[in-house]
Design a protein around this motif. Sequence first.
Motif, mmCIF file in Angstrom:
data_model
loop_
_atom_site.group_PDB
_atom_site.id
_atom_site.type_symbol
_atom_site.label_atom_id
_atom_site.label_comp_id
_atom_site.label_asym_id
_atom_site.label_seq_id
_atom_site.Cartn_x
_atom_site.Cartn_y
_atom_site.Cartn_z
ATOM 1 N N VAL A 1 -12.180 -1.476 -14.124
ATOM 2 C CA VAL A 1 -10.738 -1.735 -14.140
ATOM 3 C C VAL A 1 -10.513 -2.991 -14.982
ATOM 4 O O VAL A 1 -11.375 -3.867 -15.032
ATOM 5 C CB VAL A 1 -10.193 -1.914 -12.698
ATOM 6 N N ILE A 2 -9.388 -3.051 -15.678
ATOM 7 C CA ILE A 2 -9.035 -4.281 -16.397
ATOM 8 C C ILE A 2 -7.711 -4.799 -15.836
ATOM 9 O O ILE A 2 -6.745 -4.048 -15.677
ATOM 10 C CB ILE A 2 -8.898 -4.067 -17.914
ATOM 11 N N VAL B 1 -5.318 0.980 -5.799
ATOM 12 C CA VAL B 1 -5.272 1.315 -7.224
ATOM 13 C C VAL B 1 -6.232 2.485 -7.427
ATOM 14 O O VAL B 1 -7.410 2.387 -7.094
ATOM 15 C CB VAL B 1 -5.700 0.120 -8.108
ATOM 16 N N HIS B 2 -5.698 3.574 -7.943
ATOM 17 C CA HIS B 2 -6.492 4.787 -8.096
ATOM 18 C C HIS B 2 -7.204 4.807 -9.442
ATOM 19 O O HIS B 2 -6.733 4.214 -10.409
ATOM 20 C CB HIS B 2 -5.590 6.019 -7.965
ATOM 21 N N LYS B 3 -8.319 5.524 -9.483
ATOM 22 C CA LYS B 3 -9.067 5.621 -10.743
ATOM 23 C C LYS B 3 -8.194 6.255 -11.818
ATOM 24 O O LYS B 3 -7.578 7.296 -11.589
ATOM 25 C CB LYS B 3 -10.340 6.430 -10.534
ATOM 26 N N GLY B 4 -8.127 5.611 -12.952
ATOM 27 C CA GLY B 4 -7.333 6.127 -14.061
ATOM 28 C C GLY B 4 -5.866 5.745 -14.006
ATOM 29 O O GLY B 4 -5.107 6.086 -14.906
ATOM 30 N N SER C 1 0.558 7.853 -4.982
ATOM 31 C CA SER C 1 0.916 8.734 -6.082
ATOM 32 C C SER C 1 -0.342 9.254 -6.756
ATOM 33 O O SER C 1 -1.380 8.621 -6.725
ATOM 34 C CB SER C 1 1.744 7.960 -7.100
ATOM 35 N N THR C 2 -0.246 10.391 -7.354
ATOM 36 C CA THR C 2 -1.355 10.914 -8.137
ATOM 37 C C THR C 2 -1.178 10.435 -9.568
ATOM 38 O O THR C 2 -0.155 10.681 -10.184
ATOM 39 C CB THR C 2 -1.339 12.451 -8.126
ATOM 40 N N PRO C 3 -2.176 9.725 -10.091
ATOM 41 C CA PRO C 3 -2.014 9.243 -11.457
ATOM 42 C C PRO C 3 -1.828 10.401 -12.428
ATOM 43 O O PRO C 3 -2.493 11.419 -12.322
ATOM 44 C CB PRO C 3 -3.340 8.529 -11.733
ATOM 45 N N GLN C 4 -0.898 10.224 -13.363
ATOM 46 C CA GLN C 4 -0.656 11.280 -14.342
ATOM 47 C C GLN C 4 -1.890 11.565 -15.181
ATOM 48 O O GLN C 4 -2.107 12.672 -15.623
ATOM 49 C CB GLN C 4 0.480 10.852 -15.275
ATOM 50 N N HIS C 5 -2.703 10.532 -15.386
ATOM 51 C CA HIS C 5 -3.865 10.703 -16.254
ATOM 52 C C HIS C 5 -4.945 11.551 -15.614
ATOM 53 O O HIS C 5 -5.813 12.046 -16.293
ATOM 54 C CB HIS C 5 -4.493 9.360 -16.586
ATOM 55 N N ALA C 6 -4.888 11.689 -14.294
ATOM 56 C CA ALA C 6 -5.987 12.353 -13.607
ATOM 57 C C ALA C 6 -6.160 13.778 -14.123
ATOM 58 O O ALA C 6 -7.256 14.301 -14.151
ATOM 59 C CB ALA C 6 -5.742 12.365 -12.111
ATOM 60 N N ALA C 7 -5.061 14.381 -14.565
ATOM 61 C CA ALA C 7 -5.143 15.760 -15.021
ATOM 62 C C ALA C 7 -5.762 15.873 -16.409
ATOM 63 O O ALA C 7 -6.125 16.947 -16.842
ATOM 64 C CB ALA C 7 -3.746 16.378 -15.035
ATOM 65 N N GLY D 1 -7.248 6.822 -20.065
ATOM 66 C CA GLY D 1 -7.636 6.920 -18.661
ATOM 67 C C GLY D 1 -8.237 5.658 -18.077
ATOM 68 O O GLY D 1 -8.767 5.678 -16.960
ATOM 69 N N MET D 2 -8.169 4.537 -18.806
ATOM 70 C CA MET D 2 -8.644 3.272 -18.245
ATOM 71 C C MET D 2 -7.805 2.900 -17.028
ATOM 72 O O MET D 2 -6.583 3.061 -17.047
ATOM 73 C CB MET D 2 -8.546 2.177 -19.318
ATOM 74 N N THR D 3 -8.454 2.430 -15.981
ATOM 75 C CA THR D 3 -7.733 1.922 -14.822
ATOM 76 C C THR D 3 -7.253 0.514 -15.151
ATOM 77 O O THR D 3 -8.052 -0.332 -15.556
ATOM 78 C CB THR D 3 -8.654 1.894 -13.587
#
Length: 263
Positions: free
Chosen positions: A180-181, A47-50, A2-8, A209-211
């Motif tokens: 990442v946390i 796990v994607h960035k953000g 999935s594309t993280p929603q935060h990426a935008a 946008g924290m992962t």
Amino acid sequence: GSTPQHAAQGSTNTSQGASGTDVLVQLKDVNKHFGDLHVLKDINLDVHKGEVLVVIGPSGSGKSTLCRTINRLEPIDTGTITLDSQPLPEEGRPLARLRADVGMVFQSFNLFAHKTILDNVTLGPIKVRKMKSADARKRAMELLERVGVANQAEKIPAQLSGGQQQRVAIARALAMQPKVILFDEPTSALDPEMVNEVLDVMVSLAKEGMTMVVVTHEMGFARKAADRVVFMADGQIVEQASPEEFFDNPQSDRAKDFLGKIL
Ligand code: ADP
Ligand code: MG
């Protein structure tokens, strides 16, 4: 995936790294046993960035073990885990750096009991990140301010409520500027009236946008903040979906059964 929603939203840690991928943590065919007990079975997970990944599932399904393998608190038997496309280091200084890059917030707070709140937040940055003491204190006070406990800086953990201690634990993790946390049931040990003050901090981190990988039974948080929900049972990832899809239309009998019990 999935594309993280935060990426935008253009936050700093959602960009692609030098490796040209937005995958921050990757587990490939990971297996882990405790003696005869097969606790992680062929786990494959990016796990994607953000991204905010919420992990749910019954007690004993391997959620904590999964988290602990990502900062190598638990070694794995077979498979690979990478952070920023690099295999996890096994020992020494590289391992200490890995632990700094992969923050962890536990159910039981795990603050240093005999150190002040401020020292709890500055110790890691000074020792591991080699930050100057004055800089570490300044940054720590900013973080304590952000989680709403700056006025407690000179106290020791036992003088704080559980909710305050857990917010300090989050500030301590943030002080290391982690990539990442991992949150392992961060609100499970809290009195009910303190759950939201911790979840609110986590929601704000998610928005920035924290992962985050969050093991939780707080389905409200999952709906509000998760980009993706992973459902584990018996050491396996049984299902993964957006929170809407997962909660409104679970596919497997095990997920239906689990949701039936907790919702
Ligand atoms: P969860 O967090 O989903 O409740 P855990 O990852 O803590 O599950 O545990 C998965 C399984 O591994 C459980 O059966 C648990 O009893 C077992 N387990 C966890 N840690 C250890 C350990 N250090 N030694 C032996 N067994 C363990
Ligand atoms: Mg657990």
